[in-house]
Design an enzyme around this catalytic site. Structure first.
Site, PDB file in Angstrom:
ATOM      1  N   LYS A  13       0.797  -1.215   0.135  1.00  0.00           N
ATOM      2  CA  LYS A  13      -0.144   0.071  -0.072  1.00  0.00           C
ATOM      3  C   LYS A  13       0.666   1.312  -0.023  1.00  0.00           C
ATOM      4  CE  LYS A  13      -2.259  -0.962   4.001  1.00  0.00           C
ATOM      5  NZ  LYS A  13      -1.602  -2.109   4.266  1.00  0.00           N
ATOM      6  N   ARG A  88      -8.878   1.066   9.265  1.00  0.00           N
ATOM      7  CA  ARG A  88      -8.649  -0.131   9.458  1.00  0.00           C
ATOM      8  C   ARG A  88      -9.679  -1.143  10.579  1.00  0.00           C
ATOM      9  NH1 ARG A  88      -2.629   0.676   9.251  1.00  0.00           N
ATOM     10  NH2 ARG A  88      -1.460  -1.179   9.848  1.00  0.00           N
ATOM     11  N   ARG A 127      11.919  -5.555   3.585  1.00  0.00           N
ATOM     12  CA  ARG A 127      11.736  -4.478   3.968  1.00  0.00           C
ATOM     13  C   ARG A 127      12.629  -4.063   4.976  1.00  0.00           C
ATOM     14  NH1 ARG A 127       5.898  -1.866   4.674  1.00  0.00           N
ATOM     15  NH2 ARG A 127       5.842  -2.480   6.889  1.00  0.00           N
ATOM     16  N   ARG A 139      11.829  -0.626  11.376  1.00  0.00           N
ATOM     17  CA  ARG A 139      10.385  -0.822  12.176  1.00  0.00           C
ATOM     18  C   ARG A 139      10.543  -1.672  13.320  1.00  0.00           C
ATOM     19  NH1 ARG A 139       5.552   0.193   8.315  1.00  0.00           N
ATOM     20  NH2 ARG A 139       4.377  -0.842  10.117  1.00  0.00           N
ATOM     21  N   ARG A 150       0.227  -8.445  13.925  1.00  0.00           N
ATOM     22  CA  ARG A 150      -0.318  -7.519  12.917  1.00  0.00           C
ATOM     23  C   ARG A 150      -1.336  -8.124  11.890  1.00  0.00           C
ATOM     24  NH1 ARG A 150       4.845  -4.824  10.539  1.00  0.00           N
ATOM     25  NH2 ARG A 150       3.500  -3.657   9.275  1.00  0.00           N
TER      26      ARG A 150
END
Ligand code: AMP
Length: 194
Positions: A13, A88, A127, A139, A150
């Site tokens: 996204k 969300r 990532r 992160r 998540r």
């Protein structure tokens, strides 16, 4: 143009939102980015959100609804915006509808990036590795353990939004498993068809 990008964590996204920013000149409103900025700045919101984010759970609806509503009033949102990672939950989706109608604005479309679950954890690990290799901060929630939480949060609370927007006739789906360029092409085709 006002659009929502839906999809699980790691679906791409953020990457696609950045492409849309470049092409259409409208800002990406990523609640994840806004919350990380609040955590870094140690604001009240940041202090409340930090532990929840580190655990891979969702921050309360009231907090995110308020930060998006304020952000949408900024002048750079006048011609539209891309909501990335928001809404969300069904409560947030109702809040978006109420917020837009209170501001006299209309949503153009909701694009869901459909991806294979098994590919997601690999993308997240990549990532994290790429950020580390580039000397960027990694992160805290981009690791296999937190990612599982998540994904659970996604299926429990966010996946129902697909049905919510489908029922409203607003949902468009795009195959998120192609290359970045292919996915961008599919998104642009959806936008051109509106
Ligand atoms: P993201 O960058 O979109 O993956 O978001 C990172 C984290 O920020 C999430 O795991 C949540 O803890 C929090 N977060 C981001 N957006 C939302 C949202 N719309 N509602 C609740 N929590 C959010």
């Amino acid at each position: 143009m006002r659009l929502i990008l839906l999809g699980p964590p790691g679906a791409g996204k953020g990457t696609q939102a950045q492409r849309l920013v470049e092409k259409h000149g409208i800002p990406q409103l990523s609640t994840g980015d806004m919350l990380r900025a609040a955590v870094a700045a140690q604001t009240e919101v940041g202090k409340r959100a930090k532990a929840v984010m580190d655990a891979g759970e969702l921050v309360s609806d009231d907090i995110v609804n308020a930060i998006v509503s304020e952000r949408v009033d900024e002048p750079d949102c006048a011609n539209g915006f891309i909501l990335d990672g928001y809404p969300r939950t069904l409560q947030q989706a109702d809040a978006v509808e109420a917020m837009l109608s209170a501001k006299g604005l209309k949503l153009d479309t909701v694009i869901e990036l459909v991806v294979d679950d098994k590919a997601l954890v690999g993308r997240i690990i990549k990532r994290a590795e790429e950020a580390a290799a580039a000397g960027q901060p990694v992160r805290k929630d981009d690791n296999a353990q937190v990612f599982e939480e998540r994904l659970r949060e996604y299926y429990k609370k966010t996946a129902p939004l697909t049905g919510y927007y489908y029922a409203k006739g607003a949902l468009r789906t795009v195959d998120g498993m192609g290359s970045i360029d292919e996915v961008t092409g599919e998104i642009e085709a959806v936008l051109a068809s509106l």
